[in-house]
Motif scaffolding. Structure first.
Motif, short mmCIF file in Angstrom:
data_model
loop_
_atom_site.label_atom_id
_atom_site.label_comp_id
_atom_site.label_asym_id
_atom_site.label_seq_id
_atom_site.Cartn_x
_atom_site.Cartn_y
_atom_site.Cartn_z
N ASP A 141 10.32 10.93 1.63
CA ASP A 141 8.88 10.73 1.80
C ASP A 141 8.59 9.29 2.22
O ASP A 141 8.81 8.36 1.44
CB ASP A 141 8.16 11.07 0.50
N GLU A 142 8.07 9.10 3.42
CA GLU A 142 7.84 7.76 3.94
C GLU A 142 6.62 7.08 3.34
O GLU A 142 6.37 5.90 3.61
CB GLU A 142 7.73 7.80 5.47
N THR A 143 5.86 7.78 2.49
CA THR A 143 4.76 7.13 1.77
C THR A 143 5.26 6.48 0.49
O THR A 143 4.47 5.87 -0.24
CB THR A 143 3.66 8.14 1.42
N VAL A 144 6.55 6.61 0.19
CA VAL A 144 7.15 6.07 -1.03
C VAL A 144 7.84 4.74 -0.73
O VAL A 144 8.43 4.57 0.34
CB VAL A 144 8.14 7.09 -1.64
N GLN A 145 7.79 3.83 -1.68
CA GLN A 145 8.40 2.51 -1.53
C GLN A 145 9.87 2.60 -1.13
O GLN A 145 10.62 3.42 -1.66
CB GLN A 145 8.30 1.75 -2.86
N PRO A 146 10.33 1.76 -0.19
CA PRO A 146 11.74 1.79 0.24
C PRO A 146 12.73 1.64 -0.90
O PRO A 146 13.78 2.28 -0.89
CB PRO A 146 11.83 0.61 1.22
N LEU A 147 12.44 0.80 -1.89
CA LEU A 147 13.35 0.63 -3.01
C LEU A 147 13.56 1.95 -3.75
O LEU A 147 14.70 2.33 -4.04
CB LEU A 147 12.80 -0.43 -3.99
N ASP B 60 0.80 -1.23 0.00
CA ASP B 60 0.00 0.00 0.00
C ASP B 60 0.83 1.28 0.00
O ASP B 60 0.37 2.32 0.48
CB ASP B 60 -0.95 0.01 1.21
N LEU B 61 2.06 1.24 -0.51
CA LEU B 61 2.86 2.45 -0.63
C LEU B 61 2.99 2.85 -2.09
O LEU B 61 3.07 2.00 -2.98
CB LEU B 61 4.26 2.26 -0.04
N PHE B 62 3.03 4.14 -2.34
CA PHE B 62 3.19 4.67 -3.69
C PHE B 62 4.66 4.56 -4.12
O PHE B 62 5.55 4.33 -3.30
CB PHE B 62 2.72 6.13 -3.75
N TYR B 63 4.88 4.77 -5.40
CA TYR B 63 6.23 4.74 -5.94
C TYR B 63 6.78 6.15 -6.20
O TYR B 63 7.97 6.31 -6.45
CB TYR B 63 6.27 3.90 -7.23
N THR B 64 5.91 7.12 -6.16
CA THR B 64 6.29 8.53 -6.09
C THR B 64 5.38 9.16 -5.04
O THR B 64 4.34 8.60 -4.71
CB THR B 64 6.08 9.28 -7.42
N PRO B 65 5.73 10.32 -4.49
CA PRO B 65 4.74 11.01 -3.65
C PRO B 65 3.44 11.15 -4.44
O PRO B 65 3.46 11.54 -5.61
CB PRO B 65 5.41 12.36 -3.39
N GLU B 66 2.34 10.83 -3.81
CA GLU B 66 1.07 10.76 -4.52
C GLU B 66 0.77 12.04 -5.31
O GLU B 66 0.33 12.00 -6.46
CB GLU B 66 -0.06 10.50 -3.51
N HIS B 67 1.07 13.20 -4.72
CA HIS B 67 0.72 14.46 -5.37
C HIS B 67 1.61 14.78 -6.56
O HIS B 67 1.34 15.74 -7.30
CB HIS B 67 0.78 15.62 -4.36
N ARG B 68 2.66 13.96 -6.79
CA ARG B 68 3.52 14.16 -7.95
C ARG B 68 3.10 13.30 -9.14
O ARG B 68 3.69 13.41 -10.22
CB ARG B 68 4.98 13.87 -7.60
N SER B 69 2.10 12.46 -8.98
CA SER B 69 1.62 11.70 -10.13
C SER B 69 1.07 12.67 -11.17
O SER B 69 0.43 13.67 -10.83
CB SER B 69 0.53 10.71 -9.73
#
Length: 294
Positions: free
Chosen positions: A174-180, A37-46
């Motif tokens: 940003d901790e909402t972004v995937q660790p990788l 359930d984590l995004f791969y970019t900060p959500e607001h940057r999509s």
């Protein structure tokens, strides 16, 4: 022996490279599964954030879209870095290999080799296709790699590097972004800081040495690089991953005030620097405006 400014800078950068370089094979846990359930970019940057198309996506689809957007950005990064490596090697071929300046150019090539491998491994880990530029831009890239020198060489690469740097600096924190993605971003940001310093100082020297006619031509080439970066950083094909036709997604992103603000924000530092050097203007202004970076 008199030591030039460029060699003093290069000596500091060589020391920094020795102290602060990273091996992605060691630093990144490539076997770790993606976080739930984590995004791969900060959500607001999509690119579609805030649009009607975004509102129609489930959270899982939004995460999927950001995964493909990161793959698109990484693919463009590999393309630009491959061009940069060719440019630096051409410069090194003609340079004095005993100088710190030429030795740092070769050190940067080594950095970019690792970065391109890192981005390629990330794209594979994400399970995404390699999103490539179109035929015209591919031909332009080959031309630049084979011929570019002086201001247009350094400015074109700086545009891509500094835009990517802005996006990755935010993602890394940003901790909402995937660790990788955060770790790849962190490594790239730390090492690219040296590359940006090297290229900015060399660009300023090249501008001072260039004549008015040369700069007028270079402004147009630089504007075309800005247009490519701004318009292709998110490949239209990414929207297929969530069932949106590429042209529909491209138009929505182009008209999206959130995405337009993201591109202006990501490009503000390099745009300001290029304005300071009088490298934005003339016939290329139309391309700059269409790039979304102004």
């Amino acid at each position: 022996m008199v030591v030039s400014d460029r060699d003093r800078t290069a000596t500091r950068l060589l020391r920094s490279s020795a102290e602060h370089s990273y091996d992605p094979d060691v630093e990144i846990d490539w076997a770790a599964p993606p976080a739930d359930d984590l995004f791969y970019t900060p959500e607001h940057r999509s690119s579609l954030y805030g649009t009607a198309l975004w509102d129609g996506l489930t959270r899982a689809q939004r995460i999927t879209l950001t995964r493909h957007e990161v793959a698109s950005i990484a693919g463009l990064g590999v393309w630009f870095e491959t061009i940069l490596m060719q440019l630096l090697l051409r410069e090194y071929y003609r340079a004095d290999p005993t100088t710190a300046h030429s030795q740092y150019a070769l050190t940067e090539v080594a950095d970019e080799c690792r970065h391109s491998v890192m981005f390629g491994r990330m794209i594979a880990k994400l399970g995404c296709p390699v999103y490539r530029v179109g035929r015209l831009d591919d031909a332009l890239g080959k031309f630049i790699a084979a011929t570019a020198t002086g201001p247009r060489m350094y400015a074109a690469i700086l545009i891509a590097e500094e835009i990517l740097d802005a996006l990755q600096r935010e993602a890394a924190a940003d901790e909402t972004v995937q660790p990788l993605v955060r770790m790849v971003s962190r490594i790239h940001v730390i090492e690219e800081a040296r590359h940006v310093r090297y290229a900015r100082e060399e660009l300023a020297r090249q501008v001072r040495a260039a004549g008015p006619r040369r700069l007028a031509h270079d402004r147009l080439i630089i504007a075309r690089a800005a247009y490519l970066t701004g318009r292709r950083i998110i490949a239209p094909e990414v929207y297929r991953s969530v069932g949106i036709a590429p042209e529909v997604g491209r138009r929505a992103a182009r008209d999206n005030p959130h995405h337009r603000e993201t591109m202006r924000w990501a490009g503000e530092k390099i745009v300001a620097y290029l304005r300071e050097l009088d490298l934005i203007g003339g016939p290329g202004m139309a391309l700059w405006r269409r790039s979304g970076l102004l």
